[in-house]
Scaffold this active site. Structure first.
Site, short mmCIF file in Angstrom:
data_model
loop_
_atom_site.label_atom_id
_atom_site.label_comp_id
_atom_site.label_asym_id
_atom_site.label_seq_id
_atom_site.Cartn_x
_atom_site.Cartn_y
_atom_site.Cartn_z
CD GLU A 1 2.90 -1.74 -2.82
OE1 GLU A 1 1.92 -1.14 -3.17
OE2 GLU A 1 4.24 -0.32 -2.56
CD GLU B 1 -0.87 -1.19 1.45
OE1 GLU B 1 -0.56 0.36 0.70
OE2 GLU B 1 0.82 -1.37 2.05
#
Length: 581
Positions: free
Chosen positions: A158, A232
């Site tokens: 991320e 995710e």
């Protein structure tokens, strides 16, 4: 040899179309004797892949050290995954977030003044190079190119939520390749960060927990061809101290999984099994206010902390069966649990009396941070003398994260980072009274710019405006209790260790309840169960069966304040606090 290919319209494995149906479980949040059980239950769900991060800070607790043993034996975990017929998505960081202490970055990086984490800072990249040079060669036989289970490796984590330096990502990709990674690389980001966090030539994937169509559409806009994948798919959430236990309706989460798979996308369910932040390993968030994460990483996942199926397990299994083959085997049953047992903790010892057993005090004209002491986790005890008697106002630049203040051994107050507290008033009984400040690292920040999170007393420390000098800084890592001496005694006011013993016929999973206790840490047979805090939401700590043994067992509790009870209780069910959807 099974090799994953990133093709124009999706993944291919061994030149056949392939959809990744994966679930997250972190080997470092699970007792190693339970890895095989959790992996078996992943296969029974219908998963063909599992995902795990790699915590740099545990594998390399100090510069020049690297561990792949015990609960960090990643090769063994990969062997067990392969034996279960599961592929693996490996996420080595160097930054992992994961609600893990410091996002997995080792604390010793912060001993470098001015170091820029997650950047092209030569000091950071040199440390990453050393980490990958130690981690990756032992893992090379486990890459799918060598016949192993690891089909893809993540590049950073991320990154688009933190920065946008494609040069940094290019350098990282080069390091992974230089150290032998020859399987596909991928990045993951939330929808709004996909452009910033990706790298041309590396597969982008997206993270979300709802609004499936919008998330996949954004990924397709940024990446017009190639596989669609949610790396995710958040089906629950983590808890923080002082909050509530977060849950998500099983039918709602399953419906979104159905939408995701119906769109032809691949998925990694986050989390399939959350596990536990054993010991001192929880992270924290700081978006203006510091919020430490709880010990339980239950995450309202498909398996609970003890590895038992939750309602989500069956709901997700039914969805997966509509899109892929699911083993025609019975649903896993809950495992055996301990019978409720009260344990009296009738041996005691004061922490300050035992402090010398954990590390040597270092003298300096100012308090030293944990990083300057070479200490990753635990506490630091700071001591100096007060110059005068009478009313005093103690002021600290920064408390990282919670300071208990004592004068001549008597508690006079607490300063909490979470409450933005910097000053404390008390009365000094005499000139030369001993000031002691016990500072707890409650978890380094794991997300955002706050990851540069040194611990201890930072900045100037004054009393009535005059700087205090001539400090002793004593490290208290509490990484082993072997040297402790506890004796039968009346209950001590904290900080103090309390110990008791109990007999078991047959070990089983259980939960340690500390009703009436205030705040501290607990161990069973030396195994660190984690933090407890009457602030909640959780009021029990998970006890893995392999941490127990037939016959005599030992419970040790470090209570930082006081307890209304001399007993703790082993129970057969958890209490994670009041739930909020």
């Amino acid at each position: 040899m099974p090799r994953l290919e990133i093709a124009e319209h999706g993944f291919r494995l061994d030149d056949h179309p392939f959809r990744i149906i994966s679930g997250g479980l972190h080997y470092f949040r699970i007792h190693p004797e339970q890895w095989a059980d959790r992996l078996h239950k992943a296969r029974l769900l219908g998963l063909n892949t599992v995902e795990t991060y790699v915590p740099w800070n545990l594998h390399a607790p100090r510069p020049g050290e690297f561990r792949l043993d015990g609960g960090l034996d990643l090769p063994r975990f990969l062997d067990l995954a392969a034996a279960e017929g599961l592929h693996v998505l490996l996420r080595p960081g160097p930054y992992i977030c994961a609600e893990w202490e410091g996002g997995g970055l080792p604390s010793w990086l912060l001993a470098e003044d001015g170091i820029e984490l997650r950047s092209r800072d030569p000091r950071f990249l040199a440390a990453v190079d050393g980490y990958l040079a130690a981690l990756l060669p032992p893992l090379k036989p486990y890459l799918s190119s060598a016949g192993g289970p690891v089909i893809a490796v993540q590049l950073e984590n991320e990154y688009g939520a933190y920065g946008d330096d494609s040069g940094y990502l290019t350098d990282l990709a080069g390091l992974l390749r230089a150290h032998g990674v020859d399987v596909p690389l991928f990045t993951c980001d939330q929808p709004a960060d996909l452009a910033r966090g990706g790298l041309d030539g590396v597969l982008r994937t997206v993270n979300f927990g709802s609004r499936v169509e919008a998330g996949l559409d954004q990924l397709r806009r940024i990446q017009p061809t190639g596989p669609l994948m949610c790396s995710e798919f958040w089906i629950g959430w983590f808890d923080r101290w002082g909050g509530v236990h977060t849950t998500r309706d099983a039918a709602d989460a399953a419906a979104d999984l159905d939408r995701l798979l119906a769109a032809g996308a691949s998925v990694n369910i986050y989390m399939f099994h959350g596990g536990t932040n054993f010991g001192f390993t929880n992270g924290a968030n700081d978006k203006g206010t510091y919020r430490p994460t709880a010990t339980s990483y239950d995450y309202d996942a498909l398996l609970d902390e003890a590895g038992d199926p939750t309602p989500k397990y069956e709901a997700f299994r039914q969805v997966i069966a509509r899109h892929a083959l699911v083993p025609d085997e019975p649903r896993p049953a809950p495992g055996p649990k301990l019978a409720p047992t009260l344990v009296e903790l009738d041996h005691c010892a004061g922490l300050f009396d035992q402090a010398h057993l954990f590390g040597r005090a270092v003298r300096a004209d100012h308090p030293l941070t944990m990083e300057q002491l070479g200490q990753p986790f635990g506490f630091v005890l700071y001591e100096t003398d007060l110059p005068t008697a009478g009313p005093a106002v103690l002021r600290v630049g920064e408390v990282r994260d919670r300071a208990q203040v004592f004068v001549d051994g008597q508690p006079v107050g607490v300063l909490e980072r979470e409450n933005h507290e910097h000053a404390l008033a008390f009365v000094s009984p005499r000139s030369g009274a001993r000031l002691a400040v016990l500072v707890e690292n409650q978890g380094r920040v794991n997300y955002g710019p706050g990851i540069h999170d040194r611990k201890g007393l930072l900045g100037q420390v004054t009393v009535n405006g005059a700087e205090l000098v001539d400090w002793n800084s004593s490290p208290l890592p509490l990484d082993s209790l072997d040297a402790l001496t506890l004796t039968p005694a009346a209950p001590l006011v904290g900080p103090a260790f309390h110990r008791g013993f109990f007999e078991l016929g047959r070990p089983a999973d259980g939960y340690l309840a500390l009703d009436g206790w205030t705040k501290g840490h607990a161990w069973i047979n030396g195994f660190p169960l984690g933090r407890y805090w009457s602030r909640g939401p959780q009021t029990t700590l998970y006890v893995p069966a392999p941490a127990l043994r037939p016959g005599r067992n030992e419970i040790t509790v470090l209570e930082l304040h006081a307890t209304a009870s001399r007993t703790v209780e082993l129970r057969d069910r958890p209490d994670l606090g009041p739930a909020q959807d």
